[in-house]
Design an enzyme around this catalytic site. Structure first.
Site, PDB file in Angstrom:
ATOM      1  N   HIS A 133       7.454   8.799  -4.579  1.00 14.35           N
ATOM      2  CA  HIS A 133       7.480   8.977  -6.033  1.00 14.35           C
ATOM      3  C   HIS A 133       6.440   9.988  -6.520  1.00 14.35           C
ATOM      4  O   HIS A 133       5.406  10.167  -5.897  1.00 14.35           O
ATOM      5  CB  HIS A 133       7.220   7.641  -6.728  1.00 14.35           C
ATOM      6  CG  HIS A 133       8.193   6.576  -6.342  1.00 14.35           C
ATOM      7  ND1 HIS A 133       7.814   5.262  -6.172  1.00 14.35           N
ATOM      8  CD2 HIS A 133       9.527   6.624  -6.080  1.00 14.35           C
ATOM      9  CE1 HIS A 133       8.868   4.540  -5.841  1.00 14.35           C
ATOM     10  NE2 HIS A 133       9.924   5.345  -5.771  1.00 14.35           N
ATOM     11  N   LYS A 145      -3.798   9.671  -8.340  1.00 14.90           N
ATOM     12  CA  LYS A 145      -3.902   8.236  -8.079  1.00 14.90           C
ATOM     13  C   LYS A 145      -5.018   7.960  -7.083  1.00 14.90           C
ATOM     14  O   LYS A 145      -5.268   8.759  -6.184  1.00 14.90           O
ATOM     15  CB  LYS A 145      -2.591   7.702  -7.493  1.00 14.90           C
ATOM     16  CG  LYS A 145      -1.389   7.855  -8.381  1.00 14.90           C
ATOM     17  CD  LYS A 145      -0.130   7.417  -7.664  1.00 14.90           C
ATOM     18  CE  LYS A 145       1.083   7.638  -8.534  1.00 14.90           C
ATOM     19  NZ  LYS A 145       2.336   7.350  -7.816  1.00 14.90           N
ATOM     20  N   TYR A 199      -3.422   0.552  -7.548  1.00 16.12           N
ATOM     21  CA  TYR A 199      -3.760   1.958  -7.734  1.00 16.12           C
ATOM     22  C   TYR A 199      -4.100   2.277  -9.173  1.00 16.12           C
ATOM     23  O   TYR A 199      -3.580   1.704 -10.106  1.00 16.12           O
ATOM     24  CB  TYR A 199      -2.667   2.882  -7.214  1.00 16.12           C
ATOM     25  CG  TYR A 199      -1.275   2.665  -7.759  1.00 16.12           C
ATOM     26  CD1 TYR A 199      -0.743   3.510  -8.725  1.00 16.12           C
ATOM     27  CD2 TYR A 199      -0.482   1.631  -7.283  1.00 16.12           C
ATOM     28  CE1 TYR A 199       0.540   3.335  -9.199  1.00 16.12           C
ATOM     29  CE2 TYR A 199       0.797   1.442  -7.752  1.00 16.12           C
ATOM     30  CZ  TYR A 199       1.310   2.300  -8.717  1.00 16.12           C
ATOM     31  OH  TYR A 199       2.584   2.116  -9.189  1.00 16.12           O
ATOM     32  N   ASP A 204      15.709   4.054  -5.011  1.00 12.18           N
ATOM     33  CA  ASP A 204      15.040   4.955  -4.078  1.00 12.18           C
ATOM     34  C   ASP A 204      15.990   5.500  -3.007  1.00 12.18           C
ATOM     35  O   ASP A 204      15.743   6.566  -2.446  1.00 12.18           O
ATOM     36  CB  ASP A 204      13.834   4.277  -3.438  1.00 12.18           C
ATOM     37  CG  ASP A 204      12.646   4.166  -4.385  1.00 12.18           C
ATOM     38  OD1 ASP A 204      12.701   4.741  -5.496  1.00 12.18           O
ATOM     39  OD2 ASP A 204      11.659   3.511  -4.021  1.00 12.18           O
TER      40      ASP A 204
END
Length: 181
Positions: free
Chosen positions: A62, A72, A132, A170
């Protein structure tokens, strides 16, 4: 905190000092001043996320695009994952390259993923809790992804195909070539 360069430009491993005694342990998982001094990057994290996954679950690959791109700082709170990043920045020396690292709750190692990278992970333990920090807010209109089994990238998820669990969404992601053309 020890900060190490990964093979990809702007992507770092953060290894906090862990202090243990008879009471348990303590570690500082992030310090903006230390991070800025050692990387020359100023990061303002604005959103924290957490997921729980079972063995074989892949979440990725992603990314977010444009003004809503996200850097991140990822870590495992419980369990063990294989974390993979791909540099999608066309002006980068490491464009199109990927890097993978095992992250565990016991190691406290974190991975800093800069803006312009695709990111994903697979749970290698019975269960993982993955946390995260993001330097930008999630925006549905800006989300993108690359199919986990892309033939160009040839990512090694370290598990047999029959053990992999991936969302229907996905499974429909485009290829690396489609994303970067």
């Amino acid at each position: 905190m020890k900060i190490e360069h990964s093979p990809l430009q702007g992507c770092f491993l953060l290894k906090p000092a862990v202090f243990e005694d008879e009471r348990g342990l303590f570690c500082e998982t992030f310090n903006a001043q230390v991070f800025e001094k050692k990387t020359n990057l100023y990061i303002n994290f604005v959103q924290d996320n957490q997921s729980i996954s079972s063995y074989g679950v892949i979440r990725g690959m992603h990314f977010q695009t444009g003004e809503m791109a996200q850097a991140k700082l990822v870590r495992v709170v419980e369990g063990k994952v294989l974390d993979i990043v791909v540099d999608l920045r066309k002006d980068s020396k490491t464009f199109g390259q990927h890097y993978s690292v095992i992250l565990t709750a016991e190691s406290f190692t974190q991975l800093f993923v800069p803006r312009g990278f695709a990111h994903g992970f697979i749970t290698l333990s019975k269960r993982s809790v993955f946390a995260y920090k993001c330097d930008n807010y999630y925006d549905t209109a800006s989300e993108g992804g690359i199919i986990y089994n892309d033939g160009t990238l040839n990512l090694d998820w370290q598990l047999p195909t029959e053990d992999i669990i991936i969302s229907e969404k996905d499974k429909q992601l485009p290829t690396f070539k489609e994303v970067t053309q």
